[in-house]
Design a protein around this motif. Structure first.
Motif, PDB file in Angstrom:
ATOM      1  N   GLY A  15       0.813  -1.222   0.000  1.00  0.00           N
ATOM      2  CA  GLY A  15       0.000   0.000   0.000  1.00  0.00           C
ATOM      3  C   GLY A  15       0.841   1.263   0.000  1.00  0.00           C
ATOM      4  N   ASP A  16       1.827   1.342   0.889  1.00  0.00           N
ATOM      5  CA  ASP A  16       2.688   2.523   0.929  1.00  0.00           C
ATOM      6  C   ASP A  16       3.497   2.661  -0.348  1.00  0.00           C
ATOM      7  OD1 ASP A  16       1.847   3.460   3.352  1.00  0.00           O
ATOM      8  OD2 ASP A  16       3.630   2.857   4.461  1.00  0.00           O
ATOM      9  N   SER A  17       3.939   1.555  -0.882  1.00  0.00           N
ATOM     10  CA  SER A  17       4.720   1.584  -2.114  1.00  0.00           C
ATOM     11  C   SER A  17       3.908   2.187  -3.257  1.00  0.00           C
ATOM     12  CB  SER A  17       5.169   0.167  -2.462  1.00  0.00           C
ATOM     13  OG  SER A  17       6.015   0.162  -3.570  1.00  0.00           O
ATOM     14  N   LEU A  18       2.669   1.770  -3.390  1.00  0.00           N
ATOM     15  CA  LEU A  18       1.810   2.296  -4.449  1.00  0.00           C
ATOM     16  C   LEU A  18       1.445   3.751  -4.204  1.00  0.00           C
ATOM     17  CD1 LEU A  18      -0.527  -0.774  -4.997  1.00  0.00           C
ATOM     18  CD2 LEU A  18       1.352   0.002  -6.456  1.00  0.00           C
ATOM     19  N   ARG A  19       1.164   4.083  -2.953  1.00  0.00           N
ATOM     20  CA  ARG A  19       0.801   5.467  -2.632  1.00  0.00           C
ATOM     21  C   ARG A  19       1.969   6.417  -2.917  1.00  0.00           C
ATOM     22  NH1 ARG A  19      -0.032   8.326   2.809  1.00  0.00           N
ATOM     23  NH2 ARG A  19      -0.720  10.329   2.033  1.00  0.00           N
ATOM     24  N   ALA A  20       3.185   5.978  -2.627  1.00  0.00           N
ATOM     25  CA  ALA A  20       4.364   6.819  -2.873  1.00  0.00           C
ATOM     26  C   ALA A  20       4.492   7.163  -4.359  1.00  0.00           C
ATOM     27  CB  ALA A  20       5.629   6.123  -2.376  1.00  0.00           C
ATOM     28  N   LEU A  21       4.070   6.259  -5.230  1.00  0.00           N
ATOM     29  CA  LEU A  21       4.137   6.512  -6.667  1.00  0.00           C
ATOM     30  C   LEU A  21       3.080   7.518  -7.127  1.00  0.00           C
ATOM     31  CD1 LEU A  21       4.684   2.871  -7.953  1.00  0.00           C
ATOM     32  CD2 LEU A  21       6.375   4.714  -7.867  1.00  0.00           C
ATOM     33  N   ARG A  22       1.923   7.501  -6.460  1.00  0.00           N
ATOM     34  CA  ARG A  22       0.797   8.344  -6.872  1.00  0.00           C
ATOM     35  C   ARG A  22       0.729   9.692  -6.179  1.00  0.00           C
ATOM     36  NH1 ARG A  22      -2.252   3.660  -5.464  1.00  0.00           N
ATOM     37  NH2 ARG A  22      -2.985   4.899  -3.731  1.00  0.00           N
ATOM     38  N   ASP A  23       1.201   9.767  -4.940  1.00  0.00           N
ATOM     39  CA  ASP A  23       0.969  10.940  -4.099  1.00  0.00           C
ATOM     40  C   ASP A  23       2.252  11.738  -3.878  1.00  0.00           C
ATOM     41  OD1 ASP A  23       0.213  12.790  -2.216  1.00  0.00           O
ATOM     42  OD2 ASP A  23      -0.442  11.324  -0.725  1.00  0.00           O
ATOM     43  N   PRO A  24       2.360  12.928  -4.461  1.00  0.00           N
ATOM     44  CA  PRO A  24       3.574  13.729  -4.291  1.00  0.00           C
ATOM     45  C   PRO A  24       3.849  14.116  -2.835  1.00  0.00           C
ATOM     46  CG  PRO A  24       2.165  14.668  -6.006  1.00  0.00           C
ATOM     47  CD  PRO A  24       1.400  13.568  -5.346  1.00  0.00           C
ATOM     48  N   ALA A  25       2.828  14.118  -1.988  1.00  0.00           N
ATOM     49  CA  ALA A  25       2.991  14.497  -0.582  1.00  0.00           C
ATOM     50  C   ALA A  25       3.297  13.300   0.317  1.00  0.00           C
ATOM     51  CB  ALA A  25       1.738  15.210  -0.087  1.00  0.00           C
ATOM     52  N   PHE A  26       3.405  12.106  -0.252  1.00  0.00           N
ATOM     53  CA  PHE A  26       3.561  10.894   0.563  1.00  0.00           C
ATOM     54  C   PHE A  26       4.723  10.987   1.552  1.00  0.00           C
ATOM     55  CE2 PHE A  26       5.758   6.915   1.337  1.00  0.00           C
ATOM     56  CZ  PHE A  26       4.757   6.192   1.966  1.00  0.00           C
ATOM     57  N   TYR A  27       5.900  11.322   1.067  1.00  0.00           N
ATOM     58  CA  TYR A  27       7.086  11.309   1.938  1.00  0.00           C
ATOM     59  C   TYR A  27       6.996  12.373   3.030  1.00  0.00           C
ATOM     60  CZ  TYR A  27       9.040   8.028  -1.336  1.00  0.00           C
ATOM     61  OH  TYR A  27       9.247   6.920  -2.118  1.00  0.00           O
ATOM     62  N   ARG A  28       6.453  13.536   2.708  1.00  0.00           N
ATOM     63  CA  ARG A  28       6.285  14.589   3.715  1.00  0.00           C
ATOM     64  C   ARG A  28       5.296  14.146   4.784  1.00  0.00           C
ATOM     65  NH1 ARG A  28       2.510  18.369   2.759  1.00  0.00           N
ATOM     66  NH2 ARG A  28       2.870  18.081   0.548  1.00  0.00           N
ATOM     67  N   GLU A  29       4.173  13.575   4.356  1.00  0.00           N
ATOM     68  CA  GLU A  29       3.158  13.125   5.316  1.00  0.00           C
ATOM     69  C   GLU A  29       3.667  11.977   6.171  1.00  0.00           C
ATOM     70  OE1 GLU A  29      -0.273  12.264   2.959  1.00  0.00           O
ATOM     71  OE2 GLU A  29      -0.609  14.381   2.480  1.00  0.00           O
ATOM     72  N   ARG A  30       4.313  11.012   5.542  1.00  0.00           N
ATOM     73  CA  ARG A  30       4.804   9.847   6.293  1.00  0.00           C
ATOM     74  C   ARG A  30       5.889  10.281   7.278  1.00  0.00           C
ATOM     75  NH1 ARG A  30       1.414   7.027   6.340  1.00  0.00           N
ATOM     76  NH2 ARG A  30       1.408   5.460   4.758  1.00  0.00           N
ATOM     77  N   SER A  31       6.726  11.210   6.867  1.00  0.00           N
ATOM     78  CA  SER A  31       7.753  11.741   7.755  1.00  0.00           C
ATOM     79  C   SER A  31       7.120  12.447   8.956  1.00  0.00           C
ATOM     80  CB  SER A  31       8.648  12.709   6.982  1.00  0.00           C
ATOM     81  OG  SER A  31       9.620  13.268   7.815  1.00  0.00           O
ATOM     82  N   GLY A  32       6.029  13.154   8.730  1.00  0.00           N
ATOM     83  CA  GLY A  32       5.311  13.807   9.818  1.00  0.00           C
ATOM     84  C   GLY A  32       4.724  12.805  10.803  1.00  0.00           C
ATOM     85  N   GLN A  33       4.313  11.654  10.306  1.00  0.00           N
ATOM     86  CA  GLN A  33       3.719  10.617  11.160  1.00  0.00           C
ATOM     87  C   GLN A  33       4.771   9.762  11.868  1.00  0.00           C
ATOM     88  OE1 GLN A  33       1.519   8.509   8.196  1.00  0.00           O
ATOM     89  NE2 GLN A  33      -0.286   9.816   8.369  1.00  0.00           N
ATOM     90  N   LEU A  34       5.837   9.396  11.150  1.00  0.00           N
ATOM     91  CA  LEU A  34       6.785   8.402  11.656  1.00  0.00           C
ATOM     92  C   LEU A  34       8.139   8.978  12.049  1.00  0.00           C
ATOM     93  CD1 LEU A  34       6.080   5.573   9.047  1.00  0.00           C
ATOM     94  CD2 LEU A  34       5.179   5.771  11.367  1.00  0.00           C
ATOM     95  N   GLY A  35       8.421  10.205  11.634  1.00  0.00           N
ATOM     96  CA  GLY A  35       9.718  10.800  11.906  1.00  0.00           C
ATOM     97  C   GLY A  35      10.560  10.855  10.643  1.00  0.00           C
ATOM     98  N   ALA A  36      11.744  11.434  10.774  1.00  0.00           N
ATOM     99  CA  ALA A  36      12.606  11.686   9.621  1.00  0.00           C
ATOM    100  C   ALA A  36      13.232  10.427   9.041  1.00  0.00           C
ATOM    101  CB  ALA A  36      13.709  12.668  10.007  1.00  0.00           C
ATOM    102  N   VAL A  37      13.178   9.312   9.772  1.00  0.00           N
ATOM    103  CA  VAL A  37      13.713   8.042   9.276  1.00  0.00           C
ATOM    104  C   VAL A  37      12.615   6.994   9.424  1.00  0.00           C
ATOM    105  CG1 VAL A  37      15.491   6.275   9.555  1.00  0.00           C
ATOM    106  CG2 VAL A  37      16.050   8.671  10.004  1.00  0.00           C
ATOM    107  N   PHE A  38      12.243   6.378   8.313  1.00  0.00           N
ATOM    108  CA  PHE A  38      11.232   5.320   8.367  1.00  0.00           C
ATOM    109  C   PHE A  38      11.524   4.289   7.291  1.00  0.00           C
ATOM    110  CE2 PHE A  38       9.496   8.688   5.700  1.00  0.00           C
ATOM    111  CZ  PHE A  38       8.957   8.019   4.621  1.00  0.00           C
ATOM    112  N   ARG A  39      10.877   3.145   7.406  1.00  0.00           N
ATOM    113  CA  ARG A  39      11.087   2.080   6.424  1.00  0.00           C
ATOM    114  C   ARG A  39       9.834   1.885   5.595  1.00  0.00           C
ATOM    115  NH1 ARG A  39       9.833  -3.549   9.329  1.00  0.00           N
ATOM    116  NH2 ARG A  39       8.525  -2.658  10.932  1.00  0.00           N
ATOM    117  N   MET A  40      10.035   1.376   4.413  1.00  0.00           N
ATOM    118  CA  MET A  40       8.942   1.027   3.520  1.00  0.00           C
ATOM    119  C   MET A  40       9.494   0.081   2.453  1.00  0.00           C
ATOM    120  SD  MET A  40       8.489   4.454   1.167  1.00  0.00           S
ATOM    121  CE  MET A  40       7.373   3.664   0.024  1.00  0.00           C
ATOM    122  N   ALA A  41       8.634  -0.388   1.599  1.00  0.00           N
ATOM    123  CA  ALA A  41       9.068  -1.222   0.481  1.00  0.00           C
ATOM    124  C   ALA A  41       8.884  -0.421  -0.807  1.00  0.00           C
ATOM    125  CB  ALA A  41       8.260  -2.509   0.414  1.00  0.00           C
TER     126      ALA A  41
END
Length: 70
Positions: A15-41
């Motif tokens: 889900g995150d992998s697909l959203r990152a491709l579609r959503d230009p704000a994905f990394y900013r939003e995920r960073s806001g939720q999880l912090g400046a370092v996070f994991r994904m596929a």
């Protein structure tokens, strides 16, 4: 500082992998939720995402030896 003790928060799900491709704000939003370092596929491979420039530079400085031998 850079720590090797804990796995960064996040998900390795598709889900995150697909959203990152579609959503230009994905990394900013995920960073806001999880912090400046996070994991994904991405493309079925686990990755660690670093969204803070200073921290990213620190990670790269520590990884020079790893990158040279890979």
């Amino acid at each position: 500082g850079v720590s090797r003790r804990a796995t960064p928060p996040g998900s390795l799900g598709i889900g995150d992998s697909l959203r990152a491709l579609r959503d230009p704000a994905f990394y900013r939003e995920r960073s806001g939720q999880l912090g400046a370092v996070f994991r994904m596929a991405q493309f079925h491979r686990p990755v660690v995402v670093v969204t803070d420039l200073r921290l990213g530079m620190e990670v790269l400085q520590h990884a020079q030896g790893w990158l040279a031998h890979s």
